[in-house]
Design a protein around this motif. Structure first.
Motif, mmCIF file in Angstrom:
data_model
loop_
_atom_site.group_PDB
_atom_site.id
_atom_site.type_symbol
_atom_site.label_atom_id
_atom_site.label_comp_id
_atom_site.label_asym_id
_atom_site.label_seq_id
_atom_site.Cartn_x
_atom_site.Cartn_y
_atom_site.Cartn_z
ATOM 1 N N LEU A 29 0.836 -1.206 0.000
ATOM 2 C CA LEU A 29 0.000 0.000 0.000
ATOM 3 C C LEU A 29 0.868 1.253 0.000
ATOM 4 O O LEU A 29 1.937 1.274 0.620
ATOM 5 C CB LEU A 29 -0.885 0.017 1.249
ATOM 6 N N ALA A 30 0.399 2.296 -0.653
ATOM 7 C CA ALA A 30 1.133 3.567 -0.658
ATOM 8 C C ALA A 30 1.310 4.082 0.770
ATOM 9 O O ALA A 30 2.378 4.581 1.130
ATOM 10 C CB ALA A 30 0.411 4.603 -1.517
ATOM 11 N N ARG A 94 6.123 11.605 -3.717
ATOM 12 C CA ARG A 94 6.440 13.002 -3.365
ATOM 13 C C ARG A 94 6.181 13.936 -4.539
ATOM 14 O O ARG A 94 5.708 15.057 -4.353
ATOM 15 C CB ARG A 94 7.882 13.107 -2.870
ATOM 16 N N ALA A 95 6.468 13.471 -5.753
ATOM 17 C CA ALA A 95 6.186 14.287 -6.935
ATOM 18 C C ALA A 95 4.679 14.498 -7.087
ATOM 19 O O ALA A 95 4.232 15.611 -7.393
ATOM 20 C CB ALA A 95 6.767 13.626 -8.181
ATOM 21 N N MET A 96 3.907 13.452 -6.840
ATOM 22 C CA MET A 96 2.445 13.587 -6.909
ATOM 23 C C MET A 96 1.941 14.516 -5.809
ATOM 24 O O MET A 96 1.030 15.308 -6.044
ATOM 25 C CB MET A 96 1.775 12.218 -6.807
ATOM 26 N N ASP A 97 2.528 14.436 -4.624
ATOM 27 C CA ASP A 97 2.139 15.328 -3.528
ATOM 28 C C ASP A 97 2.413 16.786 -3.892
ATOM 29 O O ASP A 97 1.589 17.664 -3.634
ATOM 30 C CB ASP A 97 2.893 14.982 -2.238
ATOM 31 N N ARG A 98 3.578 17.028 -4.497
ATOM 32 C CA ARG A 98 3.914 18.407 -4.907
ATOM 33 C C ARG A 98 2.951 18.904 -5.978
ATOM 34 O O ARG A 98 2.505 20.052 -5.938
ATOM 35 C CB ARG A 98 5.356 18.476 -5.408
ATOM 36 N N ALA A 99 2.618 18.046 -6.931
ATOM 37 C CA ALA A 99 1.680 18.430 -7.994
ATOM 38 C C ALA A 99 0.296 18.713 -7.418
ATOM 39 O O ALA A 99 -0.351 19.692 -7.806
ATOM 40 C CB ALA A 99 1.601 17.329 -9.051
#
Length: 111
Positions: A29-30, A94-99
Motif C-alpha cells: 500500500l502507498a 512526493r512528486a504527486m504530492d507536490r503536484a
C-alpha cells in the motif's frame, strides 16, 4: 541464507514466512510505503552520523542507523528488490504530492 533456513524448526519457518507475508502486504500500500520511509528517516539512515566532538551524539546516530539497517536487511530478506523500488516509489509519491499541492494552491489563488 539457505543454511539458516534449513536449521529452522517448522514453527520458526512458519513464523518467518508469516512475517514476510505481512511485510509484503503492508508495504504493498502507498500508505505503508510512506510509513516505512518515515521510519527509515527517523533512523537517520540518510544522515551523516558524525557530530564533531560530541561522541555521544555520534554514537546515538550510529545506533539509530543500526536500527534502520536492520529494517532494510529484513526488507531485503523478504524481497531484495523491495528497498530499491521503495526509493523510486517514494520519489513518485512526493512528486504527486507536490503536484497536488500546486494544483490546490492554483485553485485557491483563482478564488
Amino acid at each position: 541464507m539457505s543454511d539458516l533456513s534449513e536449521q529452522l524448526s517448522p514453527q520458526e519457518q512458519s513464523e518467518r514466512d508469516e512475517l514476510a507475508r505481512a511485510f509484503a502486504e503492508v508495504f504493498a500500500l502507498a500508505a505503508g510505503k510512506r510509513v516505512l520511509f518515515w521510519m527509515l528517516e527517523q533512523c537517520a539512515i540518510y544522515a551523516d552520523p558524525f557530530a564533531s566532538e560530541n561522541t555521544n551524539a555520534t554514537n546515538y546516530s550510529l545506533g539509530l542507523q543500526a536500527a534502520g539497517r536492520k529494517l532494510i536487511s529484513k526488507l531485503d530478506e523478504v524481497d531484495p528488490r523491495f528497498y530499491p523500488r521503495l526509493l523510486l516509489e517514494i520519489a513518485n509519491l512526493r512528486a504527486m504530492d507536490r503536484a497536488a499541492a500546486a494544483a490546490k494552491q492554483e485553485t485557491e489563488d483563482e478564488e
